[in-house]
Motif scaffolding. Structure first.
Motif, PDB file in Angstrom:
ATOM      1  N   GLY A 100       0.834  -1.208   0.000  1.00  0.00           N
ATOM      2  CA  GLY A 100       0.000   0.000   0.000  1.00  0.00           C
ATOM      3  C   GLY A 100       0.863   1.250   0.000  1.00  0.00           C
ATOM      4  O   GLY A 100       0.613   2.203  -0.743  1.00  0.00           O
ATOM      5  N   LEU A 101       1.920   1.225   0.812  1.00  0.00           N
ATOM      6  CA  LEU A 101       2.836   2.366   0.901  1.00  0.00           C
ATOM      7  C   LEU A 101       3.492   2.637  -0.450  1.00  0.00           C
ATOM      8  O   LEU A 101       3.669   3.795  -0.854  1.00  0.00           O
ATOM      9  N   SER A 102       3.845   1.548  -1.149  1.00  0.00           N
ATOM     10  CA  SER A 102       4.463   1.690  -2.464  1.00  0.00           C
ATOM     11  C   SER A 102       3.534   2.443  -3.413  1.00  0.00           C
ATOM     12  O   SER A 102       3.968   3.374  -4.110  1.00  0.00           O
ATOM     13  N   VAL A 103       2.261   2.069  -3.411  1.00  0.00           N
ATOM     14  CA  VAL A 103       1.287   2.745  -4.278  1.00  0.00           C
ATOM     15  C   VAL A 103       1.136   4.207  -3.860  1.00  0.00           C
ATOM     16  O   VAL A 103       1.069   5.110  -4.700  1.00  0.00           O
ATOM     17  N   VAL A 104       1.120   4.451  -2.546  1.00  0.00           N
ATOM     18  CA  VAL A 104       0.959   5.825  -2.045  1.00  0.00           C
ATOM     19  C   VAL A 104       2.140   6.700  -2.480  1.00  0.00           C
ATOM     20  O   VAL A 104       1.951   7.800  -3.006  1.00  0.00           O
ATOM     21  N   ILE A 105       3.369   6.201  -2.290  1.00  0.00           N
ATOM     22  CA  ILE A 105       4.551   7.004  -2.630  1.00  0.00           C
ATOM     23  C   ILE A 105       4.595   7.279  -4.129  1.00  0.00           C
ATOM     24  O   ILE A 105       4.769   8.427  -4.567  1.00  0.00           O
ATOM     25  N   GLN A 106       4.403   6.212  -4.917  1.00  0.00           N
ATOM     26  CA  GLN A 106       4.471   6.373  -6.376  1.00  0.00           C
ATOM     27  C   GLN A 106       3.489   7.423  -6.879  1.00  0.00           C
ATOM     28  O   GLN A 106       3.849   8.298  -7.670  1.00  0.00           O
ATOM     29  N   ASN A 107       2.251   7.338  -6.418  1.00  0.00           N
ATOM     30  CA  ASN A 107       1.233   8.232  -6.965  1.00  0.00           C
ATOM     31  C   ASN A 107       1.319   9.627  -6.382  1.00  0.00           C
ATOM     32  O   ASN A 107       0.977  10.592  -7.058  1.00  0.00           O
ATOM     33  N   SER A 108       1.801   9.752  -5.129  1.00  0.00           N
ATOM     34  CA  SER A 108       2.030  11.091  -4.593  1.00  0.00           C
ATOM     35  C   SER A 108       3.105  11.792  -5.409  1.00  0.00           C
ATOM     36  O   SER A 108       2.983  12.974  -5.737  1.00  0.00           O
ATOM     37  N   LEU A 109       4.176  11.057  -5.733  1.00  0.00           N
ATOM     38  CA  LEU A 109       5.244  11.654  -6.545  1.00  0.00           C
ATOM     39  C   LEU A 109       4.724  12.023  -7.928  1.00  0.00           C
ATOM     40  O   LEU A 109       5.056  13.077  -8.469  1.00  0.00           O
ATOM     41  N   LEU A 110       3.882  11.155  -8.471  1.00  0.00           N
ATOM     42  CA  LEU A 110       3.325  11.415  -9.798  1.00  0.00           C
ATOM     43  C   LEU A 110       2.536  12.716  -9.794  1.00  0.00           C
ATOM     44  O   LEU A 110       2.625  13.520 -10.726  1.00  0.00           O
ATOM     45  N   GLU A 111       1.773  12.959  -8.736  1.00  0.00           N
ATOM     46  CA  GLU A 111       0.951  14.166  -8.668  1.00  0.00           C
ATOM     47  C   GLU A 111       1.783  15.408  -8.380  1.00  0.00           C
ATOM     48  O   GLU A 111       1.489  16.482  -8.890  1.00  0.00           O
ATOM     49  N   THR A 112       2.797  15.278  -7.514  1.00  0.00           N
ATOM     50  CA  THR A 112       3.542  16.474  -7.112  1.00  0.00           C
ATOM     51  C   THR A 112       4.698  16.772  -8.056  1.00  0.00           C
ATOM     52  O   THR A 112       5.038  17.930  -8.259  1.00  0.00           O
ATOM     53  N   ALA A 113       5.325  15.731  -8.621  1.00  0.00           N
ATOM     54  CA  ALA A 113       6.527  15.968  -9.419  1.00  0.00           C
ATOM     55  C   ALA A 113       6.314  15.668 -10.896  1.00  0.00           C
ATOM     56  O   ALA A 113       7.259  15.804 -11.667  1.00  0.00           O
ATOM     57  N   SER A 114       5.122  15.251 -11.292  1.00  0.00           N
ATOM     58  CA  SER A 114       4.754  14.892 -12.666  1.00  0.00           C
ATOM     59  C   SER A 114       5.501  13.646 -13.137  1.00  0.00           C
ATOM     60  O   SER A 114       6.439  13.182 -12.478  1.00  0.00           O
ATOM     61  N   ALA A 115       5.101  13.135 -14.282  1.00  0.00           N
ATOM     62  CA  ALA A 115       5.677  11.877 -14.773  1.00  0.00           C
ATOM     63  C   ALA A 115       6.964  12.112 -15.570  1.00  0.00           C
ATOM     64  O   ALA A 115       7.565  11.165 -16.067  1.00  0.00           O
ATOM     65  N   ASP A 116       7.392  13.384 -15.690  1.00  0.00           N
ATOM     66  CA  ASP A 116       8.594  13.670 -16.482  1.00  0.00           C
ATOM     67  C   ASP A 116       9.836  13.017 -15.884  1.00  0.00           C
ATOM     68  O   ASP A 116       9.955  12.904 -14.671  1.00  0.00           O
ATOM     69  N   SER A 117      10.771  12.637 -16.773  1.00  0.00           N
ATOM     70  CA  SER A 117      12.051  12.103 -16.300  1.00  0.00           C
ATOM     71  C   SER A 117      12.906  13.230 -15.751  1.00  0.00           C
ATOM     72  O   SER A 117      12.962  14.312 -16.330  1.00  0.00           O
ATOM     73  N   ARG A 118      13.556  12.976 -14.639  1.00  0.00           N
ATOM     74  CA  ARG A 118      14.450  13.970 -14.032  1.00  0.00           C
ATOM     75  C   ARG A 118      15.829  13.369 -13.865  1.00  0.00           C
ATOM     76  O   ARG A 118      16.037  12.169 -14.018  1.00  0.00           O
ATOM     77  N   ARG A 119      16.765  14.254 -13.521  1.00  0.00           N
ATOM     78  CA  ARG A 119      18.125  13.803 -13.284  1.00  0.00           C
ATOM     79  C   ARG A 119      18.773  14.738 -12.278  1.00  0.00           C
ATOM     80  O   ARG A 119      18.483  15.931 -12.270  1.00  0.00           O
ATOM     81  N   LEU A 120      19.663  14.213 -11.437  1.00  0.00           N
ATOM     82  CA  LEU A 120      20.414  15.083 -10.522  1.00  0.00           C
ATOM     83  C   LEU A 120      21.606  15.650 -11.289  1.00  0.00           C
ATOM     84  O   LEU A 120      22.376  14.894 -11.884  1.00  0.00           O
ATOM     85  N   PRO A 121      21.778  16.965 -11.295  1.00  0.00           N
ATOM     86  CA  PRO A 121      22.873  17.558 -12.062  1.00  0.00           C
ATOM     87  C   PRO A 121      24.207  17.368 -11.340  1.00  0.00           C
ATOM     88  O   PRO A 121      24.326  17.705 -10.165  1.00  0.00           O
TER      89      PRO A 121
END
Lengths: 287, 351
Positions: A100-121
Motif C-alpha cells: 500500500g505504501l508503495s502505491v501511495v509514494i508512487q502516486n504522490s510523486l506522480l501528482e507532485t513531481a509529474s511523470a517527467d524524467s528527471r536527473r540530478l545535475p
C-alpha cells in the motif's frame, strides 16, 4: 577485450544494485521484514535531493548530507508508528502495508513531481572516465561501486563492532530474550530502518546522477535489490554485494548480445541461481 | 444425544433467494441497462472474479502473490495469439487463455514455492516481469507496442447476429452484451465454485491451513498439496478473466496486459478493504472500489494515494476488512462455510 570491458561495466553496475539492496538486506536481517516500498523510497529520496539541489542550488553530494538525516527520520517514524505494528508471525500484514505504501509514494510523486524524467545535475563528472588497465572506466560507475563497498563495510562494522550492532544481532536472534536484557526491540527496529534509509539516500544519489528517474521506476529497483539479496543469501551483507554484481554482470552481457535482453537476462540468472541454490550463495539466516 | 453438522445460518437461507434474484436481474441487464452501465457492470464482475482468485491465494492459501498480472497478461495474449495466428474464434480462445495461464503456473509454482512469505511475493513478481519481457519480443502480436484484435474476429463472435436481431442493436453493442453475459457466467461460476469448494473436505483443509498451518499439519492436512492446488486453480481462472477483459478491450499491449497496478494493486485493495479470507469480503470490496472510483477518479493519481492509505489503515486497524466489522457486529454469514455441530435429543425429530 570486449569481454573484459563488458565484465568490468557489469561489476560496476552491480555496485549500484548492491546499494539498492543493502538497506533491504539490513532490514531483513534484523527483523525479517521485506519492505515492498523499498524501491519507491529510493525514488522518493532522489526527488528529495532534486528538491534540495533546485532550491538551495547546491551539488547533489551536499544535498545527500541534508537529505540523509531527513530520510533517517522518515524511516524511524515509518518503523516506529506503522511497520512495528504489523511485525509478527503472520507475513501478510507487513506485505499489505508496504505494498500500500508503495502505491501511495508512487502516486504522490506522480501528482507532485509529474511523470517527467528527471536527473540530478552533477556537471562534468557524469561523462568523466579513467583509463584503468585495458579498459576505460567511468568515474561515476567507479564511485558508485566504491561507495557500495564502503557502505557494506560500514554496515558490517556497525553490526559486529559496536554496541548498537550487538543490539541488532540480539534482536535479530531473539527479540523476546533481548527484551529481557533491557533492550527495546521496537526502538532498535526503528533505528535499523532509519539506517537503511540513509543507505537508500546514498543509493538514490547515484541512481539520480547516473540515469533519469521518474515516479514509476521504483518497483523495478525493488526487484533488482531483492534479486541481489536472495542471490547473496538472506541476511548476508557481503553476499548482497556478490548478488548485485551477479545481476549487473548478467545484465551487461545480456545487453551486449541484444539490448532487449538486458533486464531479462538479469531475471533469468536470478531464477537459475534460485533453482540451483535455493538458499542463495552465502546464506546466514536460517528461517 | 445425537448430533448433526450444519453449515446453513438463519441469514443464509433468505440470502440464497436474494442472491438468485440479483443474478436474474443481472442476467436481464441488457434489457434495463444502458451500454455504459453494462460496461461498468463488466468491470465490476471481472474485478470481482480476479479478487476472488487472489483472495483464494492470499486469504486462504497464505500465498501473497504480486505476480497475478502474469496470468492476466498471458491469458490475454494467448487468446490474441490464437485468434490472430490460428484463426480460432475469440470465445473458444478464451479457454486457451486459461490453459496457457495454467501451463505457466506449473513452472512458476515449482520456482516460487521455494520462497517463503514476502520472498514468494517478489518471486512471483519477477516471473511476471520475465513473461512481460518475453511477450514484448513476440513480434507476431505486435511486440512492445501491442496490437488490436482483427475486425473479422470481433465481428465473428458466436451469437452476434442473433443478439443484434433480438435486441435490435448494432454490432458493437451486441458484442458488449455477449461479453457481459460471459463475465456474469464466469463470476457466478467463480463465486459459487469457490463456495462449493470451501464446503468440501478439501475446503475445510484449506481453511485450516489459513487459520493455523502448524495445527492443520498436525491433524494430517497436506499443506503443500493444498498450495499447489490453490495456485493452479487461481492461475487458470485469472487467465480466463484476463482473456475476457482484453477481448472486451479489443486492444492489447504488454504494459496494459501485465500492469501491476491494474491487475494486482486494485485486486489487492478490493480484497483488503472488503475483508480477506471471506467470500463476502471481495464482493463488498469491489462495490466500495467502484463507488470510490466513480466519485474520485477525476482526481487521477490522488485517488490511488487515497486507496493505498485506506488499505494501510484497514490492515492496521481492521485487519478483517469491512465485512469483518459487519460480521463481528451482527454475526452474519451469507456464505457460511463453518461447520457447526448441533446436538439434539434423540426423542426429538431428526432434521
Amino acid at each position: 577485450m570486449l569481454f573484459i570491458d563488458t565484465l568490468v561495466q557489469g561489476v560496476l553496475l552491480g555496485g549500484l544494485y548492491a546499494l539498492f539492496a543493502a538497506g533491504l538486506s539490513l532490514v531483513f536481517g534484523i527483523m525479517r521484514l521485506v519492505n515492498l516500498a523499498h524501491g519507491d523510497l529510493i525514488v522518493l529520496a532522489a526527488y528529495l535531493m532534486l528538491l534540495v539541489v533546485t532550491v538551495l542550488g547546491v551539488s547533489p553530494f551536499v544535498a545527500l548530507l541534508i537529505c540523509a538525516p531527513a530520510m533517517f527520520a522518515l524511516g524511524w517514524v515509518l518503523q516506529r508508528f506503522v511497520l512495528n505494528r504489523v511485525l509478527g508471525e503472520d507475513v501478510l500484514p507487513p506485505l499489505l502495508v508496504t505494498f500500500g505504501l508503495s502505491v501511495v509514494i508512487q502516486n504522490s510523486l506522480l501528482e507532485t513531481a509529474s511523470a517527467d524524467s528527471r536527473r540530478l545535475p552533477a556537471g562534468d563528472l557524469v561523462n568523466a572516465s579513467l583509463p584503468l588497465g585495458p579498459v576505460n572506466v567511468g568515474v561515476m560507475p567507479l564511485a558508485t561501486f566504491l561507495s557500495a563497498v564502503a557502505v557494506i563495510m560500514a554496515l558490517q562494522w556497525i553490526f559486529f563492532r559496536t554496541a548498537l550492532g550487538r543490539r541488532f544481532r540480539a534482536v535479530s536472534d531473539d527479540p523476546v530474550t533481548a527484551g529481557l536484557m533491557g533492550i527495546r526491540p521496537k526502538s532498535i527496529f526503528a533505528l535499523a530502518t532509519g539506517i537503511a534509509m540513509i543507505v537508500v539516500t546514498i543509493a538514490a544519489l547515484y541512481l539520480g546522477i547516473r540515469s533519469n528517474f521518474d515516479p514509476a521506476i521504483g518497483p523495478a529497483r525493488l526487484i533488482y535489490a531483492f534479486e541481489a539479496v536472495i542471490i547473496g543469501g538472506l541476511g548476508s551483507i557481503w553476499g548482497t554485494l556478490a548478488g548485485g554484481i551477479i545481476i549487473g554482470v548478467a545484465q551487461t552481457f545480456g545487453a551486449a548480445v541484444n539490448p532487449e535482453w538486458q533486464i531479462l537476462s538479469g531475471h533469468l540468472v536470478f531464477i537459475l541461481v534460485l533453482l540451483l541454490r535455493p538458499r542463495g550463495l552465502f546464506p546466514r539466516a536460517y528461517d | 444425544m445425537q448430533g448433526y453438522v450444519k453449515t446453513a445460518t438463519r441469514a443464509s437461507r433468505p440470502f440464497v433467494l436474494l442472491l438468485a434474484l440479483v443474478v436474474i436481474a443481472l442476467a436481464l441487464a441488457p434489457l434495463w441497462a444502458s451500454r455504459n452501465t453494462l460496461q461498468d457492470l463488466f468491470f465490476i464482475l471481472t474485478m470481482l472474479s480476479l479478487a476472488q482468485f487472489w483472495n483464494l491465494l492470499a486469504g486462504y492459501g497464505g500465498l501473497v502473490s504480486i505476480g497475478q498480472q502474469a496470468f492476466v497478461g498471458l491469458g490475454a495474449y494467448a487468446m490474441f495469439g490464437a485468434v490472430i495466428l490460428l484463426g480460432i474464434g475469440p470465445i473458444q480462445a478464451i479457454l486457451l487463455g486459461g490453459i496457457a495461464a495454467l501451463a505457466l503456473a506449473i513452472p512458476t509454482a515449482f520456482f516460487a514455492f521455494r520462497l517463503q512469505g514476502a520472498y514468494f511475493a517478489v518471486g512471483t513478481w519477477v516471473v511476471a516481469e520475465v513473461v512481460r519481457l518475453c511477450v514484448s519480443m513476440w513480434q507476431a502480436v505486435g511486440g512492445g507496442s501491442g496490437t488490436s484484435l482483427p475486425r473479422d474476429a470481433r465481428d465473428g463472435l458466436i451469437g452476434l447476429d442473433q443478439i443484434m436481431a433480438l435486441f435490435s442493436v448494432r454490432g458493437a453493442e451486441a458484442r458488449d452484451i455477449i461479453l457481459y453475459w460471459l463475465a456474469l457466467c464466469v463470476t457466478v461460476a467463480t463465486v459459487l465454485g469457490l463456495y462449493a469448494f470451501l464446503r468440501t473436505r478439501s475446503g475445510l483443509a484449506l481453511s485450516a491451513v489459513r487459520d493455523n498451518i502448524a495445527a492443520a499439519r498436525s491433524v494430517g492436512v497436506r499443506a503443500e498439496g493444498m498450495r499447489w492446488r490453490v495456485f493452479l486453480i487461481a492461475a487458470f481462472g485469472t487467465g480466463i478473466i484476463g482473456a475476457l477483459i482484453f477481448l472486451q478491450n479489443g486492444r492489447i499491449s504488454p504494459d496494459a496486459a501485465f500492469s501491476v497496478t491494474d491487475w494486482t494493486a486494485f485486486v489487492f485493495f478490493i480484497v483488503i478493504i472488503g475483508g480477506i479470507g471471506t467470500i463476502e469480503g471481495p464482493i463488498i470490496g469491489v462495490l466500495v472500489l467502484f463507488a470510490l472510483q466513480s466519485a474520485f477518479a477525476q482526481f487521477g493519481a490522488w485517488y490511488l494515494v487515497m486507496l493505498g492509505l485506506l488499505a494501510i489503515g484497514v490492515t492496521l486497524f481492521a485487519p478483517k476488512g469491512l465485512w469483518g466489522l459487519i460480521s463481528a457486529r451482527t454475526g452474519l454469514s451469507l456464505f457460511p462455510v463453518r461447520r457447526r455441530l448441533i446436538l439434539s435429543d434423540p426423542s426429538e425429530d431428526k432434521p
